[in-house]
Design a protein around this motif. Sequence first.
Motif, PDB file in Angstrom:
ATOM      1  N   PHE A   1     120.711  73.241  48.846  1.00 30.28           N
ATOM      2  CA  PHE A   1     119.334  74.047  48.135  1.00 30.28           C
ATOM      3  C   PHE A   1     118.544  74.784  48.027  1.00 30.28           C
ATOM      4  CE2 PHE A   1     115.718  74.401  50.943  1.00 30.28           C
ATOM      5  CZ  PHE A   1     116.328  74.509  52.011  1.00 30.28           C
ATOM      6  N   PHE A   2     119.481  75.888  48.516  1.00 26.47           N
ATOM      7  CA  PHE A   2     118.822  77.154  48.074  1.00 26.47           C
ATOM      8  C   PHE A   2     118.915  77.804  47.502  1.00 26.47           C
ATOM      9  CE2 PHE A   2     119.522  78.775  53.250  1.00 26.47           C
ATOM     10  CZ  PHE A   2     118.948  77.810  53.665  1.00 26.47           C
ATOM     11  N   GLY A   3     119.522  77.472  46.115  1.00 21.15           N
ATOM     12  CA  GLY A   3     119.870  77.287  45.382  1.00 21.15           C
ATOM     13  C   GLY A   3     118.404  76.952  43.991  1.00 21.15           C
TER      14      GLY A   3
ATOM     15  N   HIS B   1     128.702  77.369  47.047  1.00 23.48           N
ATOM     16  CA  HIS B   1     127.997  75.863  47.163  1.00 23.48           C
ATOM     17  C   HIS B   1     128.091  74.703  46.290  1.00 23.48           C
ATOM     18  CE1 HIS B   1     126.458  78.418  51.134  1.00 23.48           C
ATOM     19  NE2 HIS B   1     127.545  77.770  51.193  1.00 23.48           N
TER      20      HIS B   1
ATOM     21  N   ALA C   1     129.784  74.130  54.001  1.00 24.57           N
ATOM     22  CA  ALA C   1     128.514  75.561  54.162  1.00 24.57           C
ATOM     23  C   ALA C   1     128.965  77.406  54.387  1.00 24.57           C
ATOM     24  CB  ALA C   1     127.852  75.153  55.648  1.00 24.57           C
ATOM     25  N   THR C   2     130.416  77.396  55.131  1.00 29.40           N
ATOM     26  CA  THR C   2     130.156  78.706  55.190  1.00 29.40           C
ATOM     27  C   THR C   2     130.793  78.638  53.730  1.00 29.40           C
ATOM     28  OG1 THR C   2     130.774  78.526  57.165  1.00 29.40           O
ATOM     29  CG2 THR C   2     131.935  80.791  56.252  1.00 29.40           C
ATOM     30  N   PRO C   3     130.079  80.070  52.649  1.00 29.88           N
ATOM     31  CA  PRO C   3     131.674  80.637  51.532  1.00 29.88           C
ATOM     32  C   PRO C   3     132.348  81.106  51.750  1.00 29.88           C
ATOM     33  CG  PRO C   3     128.887  81.830  51.977  1.00 29.88           C
ATOM     34  CD  PRO C   3     128.994  81.058  53.361  1.00 29.88           C
ATOM     35  N   MET C   4     133.504  80.697  50.144  1.00 26.37           N
ATOM     36  CA  MET C   4     134.085  81.751  50.816  1.00 26.37           C
ATOM     37  C   MET C   4     134.509  82.359  49.082  1.00 26.37           C
ATOM     38  SD  MET C   4     136.865  79.074  50.942  1.00 26.37           S
ATOM     39  CE  MET C   4     138.736  80.145  50.771  1.00 26.37           C
ATOM     40  N   LEU C   5     134.711  83.350  48.082  1.00 22.00           N
ATOM     41  CA  LEU C   5     135.189  83.858  47.437  1.00 22.00           C
ATOM     42  C   LEU C   5     135.601  82.916  46.515  1.00 22.00           C
ATOM     43  CD1 LEU C   5     136.612  87.557  47.703  1.00 22.00           C
ATOM     44  CD2 LEU C   5     134.209  86.472  46.629  1.00 22.00           C
TER      45      LEU C   5
ATOM     46  N   GLY D   1     123.069  74.013  46.076  1.00 17.66           N
ATOM     47  CA  GLY D   1     123.628  75.296  46.394  1.00 17.66           C
ATOM     48  C   GLY D   1     123.081  76.899  45.773  1.00 17.66           C
ATOM     49  N   GLU D   2     122.844  77.326  46.504  1.00 15.07           N
ATOM     50  CA  GLU D   2     122.713  79.049  46.300  1.00 15.07           C
ATOM     51  C   GLU D   2     123.519  79.488  45.082  1.00 15.07           C
ATOM     52  OE1 GLU D   2     123.146  81.888  49.597  1.00 15.07           O
ATOM     53  OE2 GLU D   2     122.479  84.031  48.386  1.00 15.07           O
ATOM     54  N   ALA D   3     123.088  80.254  43.791  1.00 16.05           N
ATOM     55  CA  ALA D   3     123.382  80.689  42.887  1.00 16.05           C
ATOM     56  C   ALA D   3     123.558  79.828  42.274  1.00 16.05           C
ATOM     57  CB  ALA D   3     124.820  81.558  43.268  1.00 16.05           C
ATOM     58  N   THR D   4     123.095  78.291  42.331  1.00 14.10           N
ATOM     59  CA  THR D   4     123.470  77.392  41.031  1.00 14.10           C
ATOM     60  C   THR D   4     123.233  78.287  40.053  1.00 14.10           C
ATOM     61  OG1 THR D   4     123.168  75.360  42.247  1.00 14.10           O
ATOM     62  CG2 THR D   4     122.855  75.192  40.168  1.00 14.10           C
TER      63      THR D   4
END
Lengths: 303, 303
Positions: free
Chosen positions: A68-70, A21, A13-17, A38-41
């Motif tokens: 699913f935010f992507g 996701h 869940a916690t993204p990193m550089l 995930g976000e930015a898929t």
Amino acid sequence: MEFELTILGSASATPMLGRHHTAQVLTVGRELYLIDCGEATQARLMEQRIRFGRINRIFISHLHGDHFFGLFGLLGTLQLQGRTEPLQIFGPAGLDEILTTQLRCSGMALAYDIDFQLVDTERHQLIFSDQQVQVYTLPMRHRVPCCGYLFREQPRRPRLVKESLPAALTPEQLQALSRGEDLRDEAGHVWLRHADVTAPAPPPRAYAYCSDTVYLPELAELVHGVDLLYHECTFLHDMLERAQQTGHSTARQAGQLARLAQVKRLLIGHFSSRYRELQPLLTEASREFEPTELALEGLTVTV
Amino acid sequence: MEFELTILGSASATPMLGRHHTAQVLTVGRELYLIDCGEATQARLMEQRIRFGRINRIFISHLHGDHFFGLFGLLGTLQLQGRTEPLQIFGPAGLDEILTTQLRCSGMALAYDIDFQLVDTERHQLIFSDQQVQVYTLPMRHRVPCCGYLFREQPRRPRLVKESLPAALTPEQLQALSRGEDLRDEAGHVWLRHADVTAPAPPPRAYAYCSDTVYLPELAELVHGVDLLYHECTFLHDMLERAQQTGHSTARQAGQLARLAQVKRLLIGHFSSRYRELQPLLTEASREFEPTELALEGLTVTV
């Protein structure tokens, strides 16, 4: 037939550089199946040069944002690309309401249909079938309703062996053999047996996606013998308590499940951002089950 | 006091590799104001090493996905980071319903409050004021309700000039002067005039964000003389008709507005993915208004 998996994200869940996701693309023949989004898929798909238009089915495991935010951005871009083909989305209850609300409140009228297929995350059942695959749900145990997905290749037909075929067969006779039929003369007697001119098809391949979940030994039966198992391992085993509290697994548990299920290969992913180095997770899982790999961004595995 | 703008995304709706959806961070003193929040804004913040926790206010211009789809992921990450401070979100009608639906359907209970402030996108009015800035809406004309935002620095106090101050002032006397008061003796007579020991404060700075919109000459009055104007320019002027149809502006129009409004500097962004090379857009805008720059990812401008 092509049957391969591409990893788009390895983060939890916690993204990193550099870690993204969860999202994966399973390619079976000409069909692409998107698993989680995930976000930015859509940015990941562009990086991998995967054509968005080839995706006709999306499978969402659960409604935590990193899975699913992507979806919204991808749906918007498909619209901008002029899509008219319907898009099937499989996911748990609530996803349809989220999608409907987004579209309505942002005044977005899609030129293609979304065929939402509600999945029951508590049951193991066939939810989809086409010429390439059958897809089954795999009940997970997480903090919210969640299921994995099992993709089983449709049985392939026995292959005609050129050298065993008599010369001068008509196209109709060849087609009948391809369909699995014997050839008969006018009196109805078999003069060429299908079994005598074909080699058995290779066994159907299978890929199982298991994320997010606590360790569930009963899952081993459902994914028994699959060619490739993806299993989440958010933590190392020294954080077992935290894993259980948060509905996740450890690397050791992922390895244990792979061994128990006698799968051929294991991919581990969904790594907590606390692990800058991932080698310890790989080492821990590999101790339980040797043929293990890290599911890193851009990895493509032939199943 | 610091007053600077960082660009996180320069793309319009169709994303492309290396160009990201709209988001900007305005830093005024210790406060960060996030303006729009396209998909993966949290990844951009990480790239720019901007601490998420410093953002207390978010301003959304309109409900097209390329301007707000990053909001959900950012809210989720703030939760994972343990935020407890309330977060203010300014935006048009519908955004609150989208947020509420997302949170409810995904079973996400935030440990911090979201203070949603509905903005009327049709009116130019003061919507927020703190010690650093006043924020006004700027009505845009787009395909959906949309407004820009004008950030005006609060008037700064005249600066005490050390060399003009008599020796041996007490701390109380210095504080009184700082507050703008004259110093009086016991009989009430002024013995030190505030005006005599201070230099006038520099004029308050202003930043205007205008996206997305067709060319609106009447906007010039509202953003007259600002230090920095960001104006969208999705197309070159040879695509004027398409710009008008889709509710966007051309590079020439962005330059025209900057000249008309007599601003000090212009940033242009929100580039259509049809333009691989951006120099022609810069050239076109600069012909109308010379001090123009491309609002590219990572650019930081001191206002």
